[in-house]
Design a protein around this motif. Structure first.
Motif, mmCIF file in Angstrom:
data_model
loop_
_atom_site.group_PDB
_atom_site.id
_atom_site.type_symbol
_atom_site.label_atom_id
_atom_site.label_comp_id
_atom_site.label_asym_id
_atom_site.label_seq_id
_atom_site.Cartn_x
_atom_site.Cartn_y
_atom_site.Cartn_z
ATOM 1 N N CYS C 43 0.898 -1.257 -0.036
ATOM 2 C CA CYS C 43 0.006 0.017 -0.053
ATOM 3 C C CYS C 43 0.870 1.313 0.261
ATOM 4 O O CYS C 43 1.788 1.187 0.816
ATOM 5 N N HIS C 45 0.375 3.985 1.324
ATOM 6 C CA HIS C 45 0.323 4.668 2.827
ATOM 7 C C HIS C 45 1.291 4.159 3.622
ATOM 8 O O HIS C 45 2.240 5.120 3.720
ATOM 9 N N MET C 46 1.144 3.065 4.307
ATOM 10 C CA MET C 46 2.031 2.602 5.167
ATOM 11 C C MET C 46 2.795 1.405 4.881
ATOM 12 O O MET C 46 3.235 0.497 5.571
ATOM 13 N N GLY C 48 1.247 -1.362 3.941
ATOM 14 C CA GLY C 48 0.384 -2.487 4.365
ATOM 15 C C GLY C 48 0.098 -3.363 3.173
ATOM 16 O O GLY C 48 0.455 -3.240 2.023
ATOM 17 N N CYS C 78 -7.447 -1.630 1.326
ATOM 18 C CA CYS C 78 -6.134 -1.968 2.453
ATOM 19 C C CYS C 78 -6.864 -2.637 3.325
ATOM 20 O O CYS C 78 -7.469 -2.274 4.091
ATOM 21 N N TRP C 80 -5.279 -2.480 6.380
ATOM 22 C CA TRP C 80 -5.093 -1.735 7.304
ATOM 23 C C TRP C 80 -5.977 -0.464 7.514
ATOM 24 O O TRP C 80 -6.940 -0.563 8.255
ATOM 25 N N HIS C 81 -5.507 0.527 6.817
ATOM 26 C CA HIS C 81 -6.507 1.826 7.096
ATOM 27 C C HIS C 81 -7.512 1.793 6.083
ATOM 28 O O HIS C 81 -7.919 3.028 6.053
ATOM 29 N N TRP C 83 -7.843 2.266 2.982
ATOM 30 C CA TRP C 83 -7.948 3.022 1.649
ATOM 31 C C TRP C 83 -8.384 2.091 0.688
ATOM 32 O O TRP C 83 -7.968 1.008 0.370
#
Ligand code: FES
Lengths: 365, 362, 160
Positions: C43, C45-46, C48, C78, C80-81, C83
């Motif tokens: 991902c 973002h972080m 993931g 995702c 995780w968060h 998205w």
């Protein structure tokens, strides 16, 4: 002297070690997994009447158990119920030195206070027997039935000698603001045993999550926890808890960090004008906050311009000594240790404090 | 100019707009000329003192700046001449937005609340707005009953002397909720700003964690209430549903805005499926639809570096409107803070933003 | 040198996914009602493990209270968060212009075509040795011995 000049007792930055994760969640494999630790008097009750909570706050949320979708163990239990998986996904993967376990089951929202106390004890016994005994990297938070302070004190007394428990653990959604005198016995006991009091995201006290009534969406419930934390910090400071308990240290867990400087200054300004109402508050609130209050980082705020976070931090420099890294594993809003802090671009030295030094000093690790 | 005057050079080219000054209803009897006979009799014979609760208890240091009480027993904020002397006649001031915080929402009898709200508005018109054209008014409405609030907006909202609808920040349900959209719609239809202001007595606690013990806690906590209301307005999609909706957040501070939006934007990225009508990051709606007043400043003038950081992060030159909050006074240093404004932000903050937002030059 | 055989088609039946490693990167291959998508398992973002998230549809709206749900199976969220990403383009929902994950072209190729044609998939250095029934040729499948009787999923690492 300005507040920012008076840095609180800064931890020795040389005494570092590996990372400390200040917010890791354990879960029960299943709701009945608690029975082995509950007195038989409660077994049937647990399955029938249950906690009699403050109901009426349901939102279809984003993911089951508020967990990372990839955190469900193959063993069939809930995310956070499997130590081996926690090792693989968290402890080993990032070489975490110490993880503070914050049980996902809390009894504080139960209106049946006797049941609440029994559950709190059971959860703590599970933390010790099923987690702390099995991995030296783990430390525990003491769950207490905080709406019944005498019972909470008894639980603190029961386990205070087990120094693997490093803080007293509350949820942010209390029935009254935490500065209220009702809760003071908890602070006295925590202070007496040298335990910080940590207050974590979540819970349900029956009161709307905003000062303006119930919002409509989970998005708001999640964002709104920050305002709950703001209310708790305001109450603790302005009801004089830190003056009354000079050894008390307070940890705001998963409540956000970037709102701290503006709130501290707002309190300062209000206190300058309205301090006569609260003579028990003897110094500017921002000074008290700078010295006595710690904050875990997750969910780290992500400003559109990453440097903005640091600019804000620069206006309240003592926060660098009070922020403590946390992942919130296994929850969906988990902060990844390699990437989360990139969003805030910390200066050299600050990162080490936040990842390790501050938590070691606070929790005596 | 008094010790708490505006204390700044007049910005070139345009006058100062004070986006928040108060008028105070001195007593229930002051409303009698504007109430139907039935209500006058009922109020007299029952001893009803009106919506007496005051979010600013008279006599505490924030409630009345020096000299703001007329000296004849009437409360601070109840005399137009005092307002003229202390605000309107100060060099450079061109106009002010007049807010009456009369707590109609404390009156549980809906018919009484409605009648009294109308009386307050007629009183504002006759005794303030009619006689002082530099003042632009805010409609008091029984905000606890959306239908009755709409009726009052329909009754007077087309009068150009009113520029906004006053809603107390604390409410039983947040103002973005769908049952309240009719109120927002009525305001938008008449080109009125919807103004959320310090105060409110809905009966539910002012915090997510119950009732605090002290006034100072509620005072501090109003900033959190503002965050909650703004959050709800955005999450409920009102800025797309009512593209011309303008919201002012008055007397709840502004320094909380950046950190609040960082968290809100972040959560929106992952949770926006729940509110798909929120099509842009929350922060963008703020910039386009929301303005905030500068009192209380929540910073003292000894923190110029903090002011500079927050002013930039808030986007102060775009979203802030200068306010004295007369007769309230939130800091001993009064308006000295305006010297911290960046040069190119002076005109927008001191007047241009409010002039444009309230469409004062039409 | 960018086309890789990543799986046998019957390993990823409709409604399923498989995360494979290709040229040192993890890629998720999704079969949505017979249509294939390939997305980097990381991902933006972080970082993931994006391809372990829920597959869902596009939720949009024109007015509060209205939920419009379509393109079922084409939006990856995702784990995780949460998205959301459009598997056709790799674009994120919330900021399609600036936030995206790498998406690749994935298609079905018959074993026969892989063995025989000139549009042959590329080799990789750490390729598995050709297995029985496979014609050593201009390509070597990365981890899959290719045989003429089966269909395969190929991913073009330079596409999109
Ligand atoms: S890591 Fe994928 S959304 Fe955060």
């Amino acid at each position: 002297m300005s507040v920012t000049e008076r840095l609180p007792d800064t931890a020795d930055t040389r005494a570092t070690g590996g990372m400390v994760d200040c917010d890791v969640h354990t879960a029960l494999r299943s709701p009945d997994a608690i029975l082995d630790y509950l007195p038989t008097r409660w077994h049937t009750h647990h399955r029938t009447f249950g906690g009699n909570g403050y109901y009426g706050s349901k939102y279809p949320k984003s993911v089951p158990n508020a967990a990372r979708v990839d955190a469900w163990p193959g063993s069939g239990g809930a995310p956070g119920s499997d130590l081996q998986m926690m090792r693989e996904q968290l402890l080993d993967r990032w070489d975490i030195d110490v993880a503070i376990l914050n049980p996902g089951v809390h009894s504080g929202g139960s209106r049946n206070l006797d049941y609440a106390a029994a559950v709190a004890s059971a959860i703590n016994d599970i933390t010790a027997a099923e987690w702390l005994d099995h991995d030296e990297r783990l430390r525990g938070s003491l769950v207490v039935s905080f709406e019944d302070p005498p019972a909470a004190v008894a639980e603190i007394e029961r386990l205070a000698d087990d120094d693997r428990f490093v803080q007293v653990y509350l949820q942010v959604r209390t029935t009254q603001p935490l500065g209220h005198r009702k809760y003071w016995p908890i602070y006295a006991a925590a202070e007496a045993h040298g335990l910080p009091v940590g207050v974590h995201f979540g819970g349900n006290s029956g009161t709307p999550i905003t000062g303006a009534g119930w919002p409509s969406y989970y998005l708001e419930d999640h964002v709104g926890n920050a305002q709950s934390f703001q209310a708790q910090l305001t109450s603790l400071v302005l009801e004089g808890v830190f003056e009354r308990f000079p050894g008390l240290r307070y940890v705001s867990i998963e409540g956000g960090t970037a709102w701290v400087p503006p709130l501290a200054w707002r309190m300062d300004a209000a206190w300058q004008r309205l301090g006569d109402e609260v003579p028990h508050v003897t110094r500017p609130p921002s000074e008290t906050i700078a010295e006595r209050v710690w904050f875990t980082t997750q969910p780290i705020e992500e400003p559109p311009t990453p440097g903005d976070f640091l600019d804000l931090l620069d206006t309240f420099p003592s926060l660098v000594d009070r922020l403590m890294f946390s992942t919130d594993y296994p929850h969906w809003d988990f902060d990844d240790p390699d990437h989360a802090m990139k969003h805030v671009r910390l200066p050299d030295g600050a990162e080490e404090k936040i990842r390790s030094v501050n938590a070691r000093a606070l929790y005596g690790l | 100019m008094g010790e708490v005057g505006i204390g700044m050079a007049r910005p070139a080219g345009a006058g100062i707009v004070d986006a928040d000054v108060h008028c105070t209803v001195p007593s229930a009897a002051a409303l009698f000329p504007y109430l139907a006979d039935h209500w006058v009799e009922q109020i007299r014979q029952s001893g009803f003192s009106g919506a007496s609760e005051n979010a600013y208890p008279p006599g505490i240091p924030t409630s009345a700046r020096p000299g703001s009480a007329p000296g004849d027993g009437r409360p601070a904020g109840s005399d137009l001449d005092v307002l003229r002397t202390q605000v309107l006649d100060v060099d450079g001031v061109e106009a002010a937005i007049l807010n009456c915080a009369y707590a109609v929402d404390t009156i549980r009898n809906p018919d009484a609340a409605s009648a009294i709200a109308s009386a307050v508005n007629d009183w504002q018109l006759a005794e303030w707005l009619e006689v002082e054209p530099r003042l632009h008014g805010s409609l008091v409405v029984p905000s606890q009953i959306p239908e009755l609030a709409v009726a009052e907006i329909e009754r007077l909202g087309d009068d150009p002397r009113f520029v906004q609808v006053f809603l107390p920040a604390r409410s039983a349900v947040p103002y973005g909720r769908r049952d309240f959209h009719k109120v927002l719609a009525a305001a938008v239809e008449r080109d009125l700003v919807v103004s959320l202001q310090y105060g409110g007595f809905p009966g539910n606690p002012p915090t997510a964690v119950g009732w605090p013990s002290y006034h100072i806690e509620e005072y501090v906590g109003m900033a959190s209430v503002m965050q909650s209301q703004l959050m709800n307005l955005i999450a409920e999609g009102v800025f797309d549903a009512f593209g011309d909706l303008r919201v002012s957040l008055v007397e709840g501070g502004f320094t909380w805005l950046p950190s609040f939006l960082w968290r809100f934007d972040k959560d929106w990225k992952g949770l926006r499926r729940e509110v798909p009508w929120v099509r842009r990051p929350p922060s963008e709606y703020v910039h386009d639809h929301v303005r905030l007043t500068t009192a209380p400043l929540d910073l003292d003038t000894h923190r110029p570096e903090a002011f500079a950081t927050l002013f930039a992060q808030v986007g102060g030159a775009d979203v802030l409107m200068y306010a004295s909050d007369h007769p309230h006074l939130h800091a001993d240093t009064g308006d000295d803070w305006t010297s911290m404004l960046p040069e190119d932000a002076r005109a927008p903050v001191l007047g241009d933003n409010a002039r444009a937002f309230y469409r004062l030059n039409r | 040198m960018s086309i890789h055989v990543v799986a046998r088609l019957d390993e990823v039946p409709p409604g399923t996914r498989k995360v494979v490693e290709v040229a040192g990167r993890e890629i998720g291959v999704f079969n949505v009602d017979g249509e294939l998508f390939a997305v980097r398992n990381r991902c933006p973002h972080m970082a993931g493990p994006l391809c372990e998230g829920y597959v869902s549809g596009a939720v949009s709206s024109t007015t509060p209270g209205e939920y419009h749900f379509d393109r079922v199976g084409e939006i990856l969220r995702c784990p995780w968060h949460q998205w959301e990403f459009d598997m056709r383009t790799g674009q994120s929902w919330f900021d399609p212009a600036r936030v995206r994950v790498r998406a690749y072209q994935a298609r079905i190729a018959s074993g026969a075509s892989l063995v025989a044609t000139d549009e042959a998939p590329a080799t990789t250095t750490d390729a598995a040795p050709p297995a029985e029934g496979m014609v050593p040729g201009p390509y070597v499948a990365e981890t899959y011995p290719v045989s003429v009787e089966h269909d395969y999923i190929v991913v073009d690492l330079l596409s999109r």
